[in-house]
Design a protein around this motif. Structure first.
Motif, PDB file in Angstrom:
ATOM      1  N   MET A 143      -8.354 -36.574 -42.280  1.00  0.00           N
ATOM      2  CA  MET A 143      -7.532 -37.711 -42.692  1.00  0.00           C
ATOM      3  C   MET A 143      -7.078 -38.541 -41.490  1.00  0.00           C
ATOM      4  O   MET A 143      -6.869 -39.754 -41.595  1.00  0.00           O
ATOM      5  CB  MET A 143      -6.308 -37.224 -43.470  1.00  0.00           C
ATOM      6  N   ALA A 144      -6.900 -37.888 -40.357  1.00  0.00           N
ATOM      7  CA  ALA A 144      -6.446 -38.591 -39.151  1.00  0.00           C
ATOM      8  C   ALA A 144      -7.581 -39.290 -38.411  1.00  0.00           C
ATOM      9  O   ALA A 144      -7.327 -40.124 -37.532  1.00  0.00           O
ATOM     10  CB  ALA A 144      -5.762 -37.596 -38.206  1.00  0.00           C
ATOM     11  N   SER A 145      -8.822 -38.996 -38.771  1.00  0.00           N
ATOM     12  CA  SER A 145      -9.981 -39.485 -38.021  1.00  0.00           C
ATOM     13  C   SER A 145     -10.112 -41.007 -37.950  1.00  0.00           C
ATOM     14  O   SER A 145     -10.593 -41.533 -36.936  1.00  0.00           O
ATOM     15  CB  SER A 145     -11.271 -38.889 -38.599  1.00  0.00           C
ATOM     16  N   PRO A 146      -9.749 -41.778 -38.988  1.00  0.00           N
ATOM     17  CA  PRO A 146      -9.852 -43.237 -38.850  1.00  0.00           C
ATOM     18  C   PRO A 146      -9.056 -43.804 -37.683  1.00  0.00           C
ATOM     19  O   PRO A 146      -9.349 -44.905 -37.203  1.00  0.00           O
ATOM     20  CB  PRO A 146      -9.303 -43.753 -40.186  1.00  0.00           C
ATOM     21  N   ALA A 147      -8.057 -43.058 -37.204  1.00  0.00           N
ATOM     22  CA  ALA A 147      -7.282 -43.511 -36.043  1.00  0.00           C
ATOM     23  C   ALA A 147      -8.163 -43.607 -34.798  1.00  0.00           C
ATOM     24  O   ALA A 147      -7.806 -44.324 -33.849  1.00  0.00           O
ATOM     25  CB  ALA A 147      -6.112 -42.554 -35.786  1.00  0.00           C
ATOM     26  N   ILE A 148      -9.291 -42.910 -34.769  1.00  0.00           N
ATOM     27  CA  ILE A 148     -10.197 -42.964 -33.619  1.00  0.00           C
ATOM     28  C   ILE A 148     -10.777 -44.374 -33.482  1.00  0.00           C
ATOM     29  O   ILE A 148     -10.736 -44.988 -32.407  1.00  0.00           O
ATOM     30  CB  ILE A 148     -11.336 -41.935 -33.764  1.00  0.00           C
ATOM     31  N   LEU A 149     -11.299 -44.896 -34.577  1.00  0.00           N
ATOM     32  CA  LEU A 149     -11.883 -46.233 -34.561  1.00  0.00           C
ATOM     33  C   LEU A 149     -10.815 -47.288 -34.271  1.00  0.00           C
ATOM     34  O   LEU A 149     -11.009 -48.171 -33.421  1.00  0.00           O
ATOM     35  CB  LEU A 149     -12.567 -46.526 -35.896  1.00  0.00           C
ATOM     36  N   GLY A 150      -9.692 -47.184 -34.960  1.00  0.00           N
ATOM     37  CA  GLY A 150      -8.617 -48.148 -34.742  1.00  0.00           C
ATOM     38  C   GLY A 150      -8.070 -48.089 -33.331  1.00  0.00           C
ATOM     39  O   GLY A 150      -7.794 -49.122 -32.712  1.00  0.00           O
ATOM     40  N   GLY A 151      -7.925 -46.881 -32.800  1.00  0.00           N
ATOM     41  CA  GLY A 151      -7.403 -46.720 -31.442  1.00  0.00           C
ATOM     42  C   GLY A 151      -8.337 -47.297 -30.387  1.00  0.00           C
ATOM     43  O   GLY A 151      -7.883 -47.874 -29.395  1.00  0.00           O
ATOM     44  N   ALA A 152      -9.649 -47.149 -30.596  1.00  0.00           N
ATOM     45  CA  ALA A 152     -10.614 -47.691 -29.642  1.00  0.00           C
ATOM     46  C   ALA A 152     -10.537 -49.213 -29.593  1.00  0.00           C
ATOM     47  O   ALA A 152     -10.511 -49.820 -28.518  1.00  0.00           O
ATOM     48  CB  ALA A 152     -12.028 -47.249 -30.024  1.00  0.00           C
ATOM     49  N   LEU A 153     -10.467 -49.850 -30.751  1.00  0.00           N
ATOM     50  CA  LEU A 153     -10.370 -51.309 -30.800  1.00  0.00           C
ATOM     51  C   LEU A 153      -9.034 -51.806 -30.262  1.00  0.00           C
ATOM     52  O   LEU A 153      -8.966 -52.848 -29.594  1.00  0.00           O
ATOM     53  CB  LEU A 153     -10.569 -51.791 -32.237  1.00  0.00           C
ATOM     54  N   LEU A 154      -7.973 -51.074 -30.537  1.00  0.00           N
ATOM     55  CA  LEU A 154      -6.647 -51.453 -30.058  1.00  0.00           C
ATOM     56  C   LEU A 154      -6.589 -51.413 -28.533  1.00  0.00           C
ATOM     57  O   LEU A 154      -6.074 -52.342 -27.888  1.00  0.00           O
ATOM     58  CB  LEU A 154      -5.588 -50.520 -30.649  1.00  0.00           C
ATOM     59  N   ALA A 155      -7.114 -50.360 -27.928  1.00  0.00           N
ATOM     60  CA  ALA A 155      -7.088 -50.225 -26.475  1.00  0.00           C
ATOM     61  C   ALA A 155      -7.900 -51.327 -25.802  1.00  0.00           C
ATOM     62  O   ALA A 155      -7.487 -51.886 -24.777  1.00  0.00           O
ATOM     63  CB  ALA A 155      -7.621 -48.850 -26.066  1.00  0.00           C
ATOM     64  N   THR A 156      -9.054 -51.670 -26.384  1.00  0.00           N
ATOM     65  CA  THR A 156      -9.907 -52.685 -25.783  1.00  0.00           C
ATOM     66  C   THR A 156      -9.294 -54.078 -25.884  1.00  0.00           C
ATOM     67  O   THR A 156      -9.282 -54.838 -24.900  1.00  0.00           O
ATOM     68  CB  THR A 156     -11.283 -52.688 -26.463  1.00  0.00           C
ATOM     69  N   SER A 157      -8.779 -54.428 -27.045  1.00  0.00           N
ATOM     70  CA  SER A 157      -8.171 -55.754 -27.189  1.00  0.00           C
ATOM     71  C   SER A 157      -6.943 -55.885 -26.304  1.00  0.00           C
ATOM     72  O   SER A 157      -6.706 -56.944 -25.705  1.00  0.00           O
ATOM     73  CB  SER A 157      -7.810 -56.019 -28.654  1.00  0.00           C
TER      74      SER A 157
ATOM     75  N   LYS B 135       0.470 -61.129 -26.128  1.00  0.00           N
ATOM     76  CA  LYS B 135      -0.383 -60.592 -27.192  1.00  0.00           C
ATOM     77  C   LYS B 135      -0.471 -59.068 -27.091  1.00  0.00           C
ATOM     78  O   LYS B 135      -0.526 -58.368 -28.115  1.00  0.00           O
ATOM     79  CB  LYS B 135      -1.768 -61.224 -27.120  1.00  0.00           C
ATOM     80  N   THR B 136      -0.496 -58.552 -25.870  1.00  0.00           N
ATOM     81  CA  THR B 136      -0.438 -57.101 -25.699  1.00  0.00           C
ATOM     82  C   THR B 136       0.846 -56.548 -26.303  1.00  0.00           C
ATOM     83  O   THR B 136       0.846 -55.499 -26.963  1.00  0.00           O
ATOM     84  CB  THR B 136      -0.501 -56.745 -24.201  1.00  0.00           C
ATOM     85  N   ALA B 137       1.947 -57.263 -26.060  1.00  0.00           N
ATOM     86  CA  ALA B 137       3.237 -56.829 -26.599  1.00  0.00           C
ATOM     87  C   ALA B 137       3.234 -56.849 -28.124  1.00  0.00           C
ATOM     88  O   ALA B 137       3.774 -55.941 -28.774  1.00  0.00           O
ATOM     89  CB  ALA B 137       4.349 -57.721 -26.054  1.00  0.00           C
ATOM     90  N   MET B 138       2.622 -57.881 -28.713  1.00  0.00           N
ATOM     91  CA  MET B 138       2.582 -57.975 -30.173  1.00  0.00           C
ATOM     92  C   MET B 138       1.792 -56.827 -30.788  1.00  0.00           C
ATOM     93  O   MET B 138       2.187 -56.257 -31.816  1.00  0.00           O
ATOM     94  CB  MET B 138       1.980 -59.317 -30.575  1.00  0.00           C
ATOM     95  N   LEU B 139       0.675 -56.475 -30.159  1.00  0.00           N
ATOM     96  CA  LEU B 139      -0.110 -55.348 -30.664  1.00  0.00           C
ATOM     97  C   LEU B 139       0.650 -54.041 -30.534  1.00  0.00           C
ATOM     98  O   LEU B 139       0.562 -53.160 -31.393  1.00  0.00           O
ATOM     99  CB  LEU B 139      -1.436 -55.250 -29.909  1.00  0.00           C
ATOM    100  N   ALA B 140       1.406 -53.922 -29.428  1.00  0.00           N
ATOM    101  CA  ALA B 140       2.185 -52.705 -29.215  1.00  0.00           C
ATOM    102  C   ALA B 140       3.237 -52.522 -30.306  1.00  0.00           C
ATOM    103  O   ALA B 140       3.612 -51.392 -30.628  1.00  0.00           O
ATOM    104  CB  ALA B 140       2.867 -52.750 -27.848  1.00  0.00           C
ATOM    105  N   VAL B 141       3.695 -53.618 -30.892  1.00  0.00           N
ATOM    106  CA  VAL B 141       4.706 -53.550 -31.951  1.00  0.00           C
ATOM    107  C   VAL B 141       4.062 -53.330 -33.318  1.00  0.00           C
ATOM    108  O   VAL B 141       4.589 -52.591 -34.155  1.00  0.00           O
ATOM    109  CB  VAL B 141       5.549 -54.836 -31.969  1.00  0.00           C
ATOM    110  N   LEU B 142       2.924 -53.964 -33.544  1.00  0.00           N
ATOM    111  CA  LEU B 142       2.293 -53.904 -34.869  1.00  0.00           C
ATOM    112  C   LEU B 142       1.909 -52.486 -35.271  1.00  0.00           C
ATOM    113  O   LEU B 142       2.128 -52.074 -36.422  1.00  0.00           O
ATOM    114  CB  LEU B 142       1.051 -54.802 -34.875  1.00  0.00           C
TER     115      LEU B 142
END
Length: 536
Positions: free
Chosen positions: A139-153, A165-172
């Motif tokens: 159930m936690a595995s989708p966080a892998i894909l989301g985390g990879a995209l979040l770190a890159t952006s 924009k980095t700050a906004m992502l950190a809050v979202l």
């Protein structure tokens, strides 16, 4: 360094000022993010209890480990390459770099996510020693894909110095989690609901961040480099990033190592208490993360061959001013841990107070490490970070196994402190020998003394019979007042520092006003101390 309207600021001071502004934006985003994450952690921990919260922490560790195999140094390379392209006026290469970064992370994140699903049983049984956690890991595995995209952006925005924009992502990310996870827990989904909310936060922020990064990096075709193919952009980033990735991989393994070692020697309840204790590291991360994020591109813009004096000056300022913030924060958390834990997590987690008191020593080491790492990575010597991580890993594995088996979580924390000090000693020695950079040991010792002295009147307040909230407020007021008074008294801060800090804090809105009050107080104390010295 003196203020003079006719003399332009040095390259080091310009870099420091820009780094400070970037630090402020990231600090604001991380502050809000930390508040929301802490709120989510408190709600989830109170709803689940120590044992289930421990299981929740264990299940989330597996996706965190898998996420380490999605980057390969591309994110760090993006920061450096985009920062250099921007400073050299080569904006046309930004689009190609951005697309390469996002598409690469999308592919590797998707592969890691798909691989984690069939591997969940093996990971649950042989890695975290909890056979019943297989479905929770999936159930936690989708966080892998989301985390990879979040770190890159986020890396793209840092490289382009669009820190807002980095700050906004950190809050979202935590905002989605704090809404979804508690609701799902209350709806009787328990640990599974908390994990689903966690994964959703990463997916939403990662996908949105990638779309925004692609949209802001669109340029007319005639502004693009002729050679902007996927391979021509990816290969140089690989060459630069692989050593950094290796060190990041090791650091990531070390960061999640407790979820591998502790389940074999301790109970879910003890792991839950330890997980609560290390949540408070996010308070210090409010200081270290934005500093580290801003220092990396700042060091990247100072040529060590042509501007060695500026580099040394910037290094010393970075090290000293980082410790001026991190060291007292570490001492304060250690002294007030007996109030911090009950306020947020309740009496069921009282065991976490001891863990936090000991663990706070790692915060000081983190402050030292981030400056050295940012320096070496910024000047392109990424192999130093790799060697430092290998040194820490070689110390952590045997020490943690031995001390955890003998002394449980307290032993594990002790091994963490010792293993974290080893790479710092290596990097400090290398910086002095090959680049002429040195610790300002006397000034650092004085910062340590000021932090210790501030604890003396603060600790008795924690023993009073008032409420935890009242005691914490009193302790914070006394500690901050004493620290801001003692630092100039013992020489931890001098007039040059006051001038530099005022210059750095210009244009930082409310932070500038607050820092002006503190710096004015320290200036008055410093003038009194020096006047007394002259009279004597």
């Amino acid at each position: 360094m003196q203020e003079n309207g006719n003399v332009p600021p040095s390259k080091a001071m310009i870099a420091a000022t820009k780094a400070a502004r970037g630090t402020l934006l990231i600090f604001i985003g991380n502050s809000v993010s930390t508040v929301i994450l802490s709120l989510a952690s408190v709600i989830i921990a109170r709803l689940l209890g120590p044992s289930d919260y421990g299981l929740y922490s264990i299940a989330l560790a597996v996706p965190s480990l898998m996420l380490l195999f999605t980057d390969f140094g591309i994110n760090q390379a993006l920061i450096r390459f985009l920062a250099k392209s921007s400073s050299e006026g080569r904006g046309q290469s930004i689009q190609g770099l951005t697309k390469v970064g996002i598409y690469f992370e999308l592919a590797t994140g998707l592969l890691a996510f798909l691989a984690s699903l069939p591997l969940a049983r093996i990971l649950a049984t042989h890695v975290v020693n909890r056979q019943g956690s297989m479905h929770l890991i999936q159930m936690a595995s989708p966080a892998i894909l989301g985390g990879a995209l979040l770190a890159t952006s986020s890396s793209i925005f840092v490289g382009l110095e669009q820190m807002e924009k980095t700050a906004m992502l950190a809050v979202l990310n935590p905002l989605v989690k704090v809404i979804a996870a508690p609701i799902l827990v209350v709806l009787s989904f328990g640990v599974a609901g908390a994990i689903a909310g966690h994964a959703l936060g990463f997916l939403v922020s990662g996908i949105l961040g990638s779309l925004v990064a692609l949209s802001i990096c669109r340029y007319p075709k005639d502004r693009l480099d002729i050679d902007s193919s996927f391979t021509s952009n990816l290969v140089p980033m690989f060459k630069y990033g692989i050593p950094l990735y290796a060190s990041t991989l090791i650091a990531g393994l070390l960061g999640n190592y407790h979820t591998i070692v502790l389940p074999w020697f301790t109970s879910n309840g003890e792991i839950g208490a330890y997980s609560v204790a290390i949540v408070f590291s996010s308070i210090v991360a409010l200081l270290t993360t934005p500093i580290s994020t801003a220092l990396f591109p700042a060091f990247s813009k100072i040529d060590p061959k042509d501007h060695i004096h500026d580099l040394k000056e910037f290094f010393l300022h970075s090290l000293r001013y980082t410790l001026l913030l991190v060291m007292p924060a570490s001492f304060f958390i250690a002294v007030t841990s007996g109030d911090l834990i009950p306020i947020f997590y309740g009496s069921r987690y009282v065991q976490a107070c001891t863990y936090l008191r000991i663990y706070s020593a790692t915060f000081i080491l983190a402050g030292l490490s981030l400056v050295f790492t940012s320096f070496f990575n910024g000047i392109g010597r990424t192999q130093v970070s790799l060697k430092a991580s290998l040194i820490q890993l070689s110390a952590a594995i045997p020490l943690s196994m031995i001390f955890t088996a003998l002394y449980g979580i307290v032993g594990f924390i002790f091994s963490t402190i010792v293993s974290a000090a080893c790479p710092i000693a290596y990097m400090a020695s290398l910086a002095r020998r090959e680049h002429g950079l040195q610790f300002d040991s006397r000034r650092i010792l004085r910062i340590l003394v000021a932090s210790l002295v501030s604890c003396f009147p603060t600790f008795p307040l924690t023993l009073l019979s008032y409420s935890h909230v009242t005691k914490l407020a009193m302790a914070a007021a006394v500690f901050c007042t004493v620290y801001s008074t003692v630092t100039p008294t013992v020489g931890a801060i001098e007039y040059e520092d006051l001038v530099n800090l005022r210059q750095i804090s210009k244009g930082l809105a409310s932070i500038s006003k607050l820092s002006s009050i503190v710096l004015s107080h320290e200036e008055r104390i410093l003038s009194l101390v020096q006047r007394k010295s002259i009279d004597d």
